[in-house]
Write a protein that holds these residues in place. Sequence first.
Motif, PDB file in Angstrom:
ATOM      1  N   SER A   1      37.140  46.749  50.628  1.00 16.21           N
ATOM      2  CA  SER A   1      38.119  46.024  51.428  1.00 16.21           C
ATOM      3  C   SER A   1      37.572  45.705  52.812  1.00 16.21           C
ATOM      4  CB  SER A   1      39.407  46.847  51.568  1.00 16.21           C
ATOM      5  OG  SER A   1      40.005  47.047  50.301  1.00 16.21           O
TER       6      SER A   1
ATOM      7  N   ILE B   1      37.345  36.648  51.355  1.00 15.31           N
ATOM      8  CA  ILE B   1      38.023  37.568  50.438  1.00 15.31           C
ATOM      9  C   ILE B   1      38.024  36.950  49.041  1.00 15.31           C
ATOM     10  CG2 ILE B   1      40.193  38.732  49.886  1.00 15.31           C
ATOM     11  CD1 ILE B   1      38.882  39.749  52.438  1.00 15.31           C
TER      12      ILE B   1
ATOM     13  N   TYR C   1      39.239  38.920  46.252  1.00 16.30           N
ATOM     14  CA  TYR C   1      40.257  39.589  45.443  1.00 16.30           C
ATOM     15  C   TYR C   1      41.120  40.484  46.330  1.00 16.30           C
ATOM     16  CZ  TYR C   1      42.433  42.468  41.816  1.00 16.30           C
ATOM     17  OH  TYR C   1      43.350  43.106  41.013  1.00 16.30           O
ATOM     18  N   THR C   2      42.431  40.443  46.118  1.00 18.07           N
ATOM     19  CA  THR C   2      43.346  41.300  46.865  1.00 18.07           C
ATOM     20  C   THR C   2      43.932  42.337  45.911  1.00 18.07           C
ATOM     21  OG1 THR C   2      43.916  39.502  48.367  1.00 18.07           O
ATOM     22  CG2 THR C   2      45.405  41.380  48.306  1.00 18.07           C
ATOM     23  N   SER C   3      43.843  43.592  46.309  1.00 22.37           N
ATOM     24  CA  SER C   3      44.250  44.683  45.413  1.00 22.37           C
ATOM     25  C   SER C   3      45.552  45.344  45.855  1.00 22.37           C
ATOM     26  CB  SER C   3      43.151  45.742  45.375  1.00 22.37           C
ATOM     27  OG  SER C   3      43.063  46.370  46.638  1.00 22.37           O
ATOM     28  N   LYS C   4      46.031  46.236  45.001  1.00 22.50           N
ATOM     29  CA  LYS C   4      47.174  47.081  45.324  1.00 22.50           C
ATOM     30  C   LYS C   4      46.780  48.532  45.058  1.00 22.50           C
ATOM     31  CE  LYS C   4      50.663  43.629  44.085  1.00 22.50           C
ATOM     32  NZ  LYS C   4      51.827  43.332  43.209  1.00 22.50           N
TER      33      LYS C   4
ATOM     34  N   ASP D   1      50.680  46.580  48.965  1.00 26.39           N
ATOM     35  CA  ASP D   1      49.355  45.971  48.956  1.00 26.39           C
ATOM     36  C   ASP D   1      48.410  46.688  49.900  1.00 26.39           C
ATOM     37  OD1 ASP D   1      50.383  42.477  48.647  1.00 26.39           O
ATOM     38  OD2 ASP D   1      50.270  44.103  47.193  1.00 26.39           O
TER      39      ASP D   1
ATOM     40  N   GLY E   1      41.296  43.134  51.676  1.00 29.86           N
ATOM     41  CA  GLY E   1      41.029  42.425  50.443  1.00 29.86           C
ATOM     42  C   GLY E   1      39.542  42.602  50.172  1.00 29.86           C
TER      43      GLY E   1
END
Length: 261
Positions: free
Chosen positions: A109, A123, A125-128, A218, A222
């Motif tokens: 991130s 960025i 990919y954005t993760s949780k 979230d 990212g």
Amino acid sequence: MKKKWLSLLVMFVLLAGVLAACGTSESSSNGSGEGESKKKLIMGTSADYPPFEFIDTAKGDEIIGVDPDIAHAVAKKLGYEVEIRDMDFGGLIQALQSGQVDFVLSAMSATEDRKKNVDFSEIYYTSKHMIVTKKGSDIASIDDLEGKTVGTQLGSIQETKAKDLAKEMDMKVENRNRIPELIQEIKAGRLDAAIIEDTVAQGFFEKDEELDGFTIEDADGGYAIALPKNSELTEEFNEALKEMIDNGEVDEIIKKWFSKE
């Protein structure tokens, strides 16, 4: 006398051959000129994070996944070859700063804190976050972590999240170097829960019926490619990655690996 001159001539020819061979090896490694090998970049990653980077031991020892595919695609556009090195996640930034690797692609991130020490690309990919527990535990919400011992991967964004939660409640945080270690510690009862990226956690759920969990807010930042501060590579990597994001190449790579069982 003739024998002496003949011996000297043979030695001269052999020496010339050795020097010529050395010259060929050096020129082929610098990446310039036609017919010579491409420039090689070293990528650092922590290959314990499927589907982003992992080793399928049933098929070999190659590091595969979302991030290796993105790395190879970006490198191909820029005329580089990539060698991937596996190391603990917590040591990746240091490896980048010390020159052991040229870039890091490891589901990392792009946090404000990390930006102080390295450059980041776009960025991709954005993760949780996901709270992972043993099935049947009494942990069903964030509040249930009160008085519990929670594990995270050392150096990860989930470690930061756990430390933030620990400021708000009586919660002990313990770190491990690798995700599989966290899973084993949960199953052995040495950890009550762990905070893991949601897609990675889902992969473990599919393979292990003993596990359970739930998603929380979230993650900050990212995922992005990390490069040395003020690196000449940052701009060209960023342009190539942005092109891949815009034309759908990155989405195709992500779908390919997320659809695998």
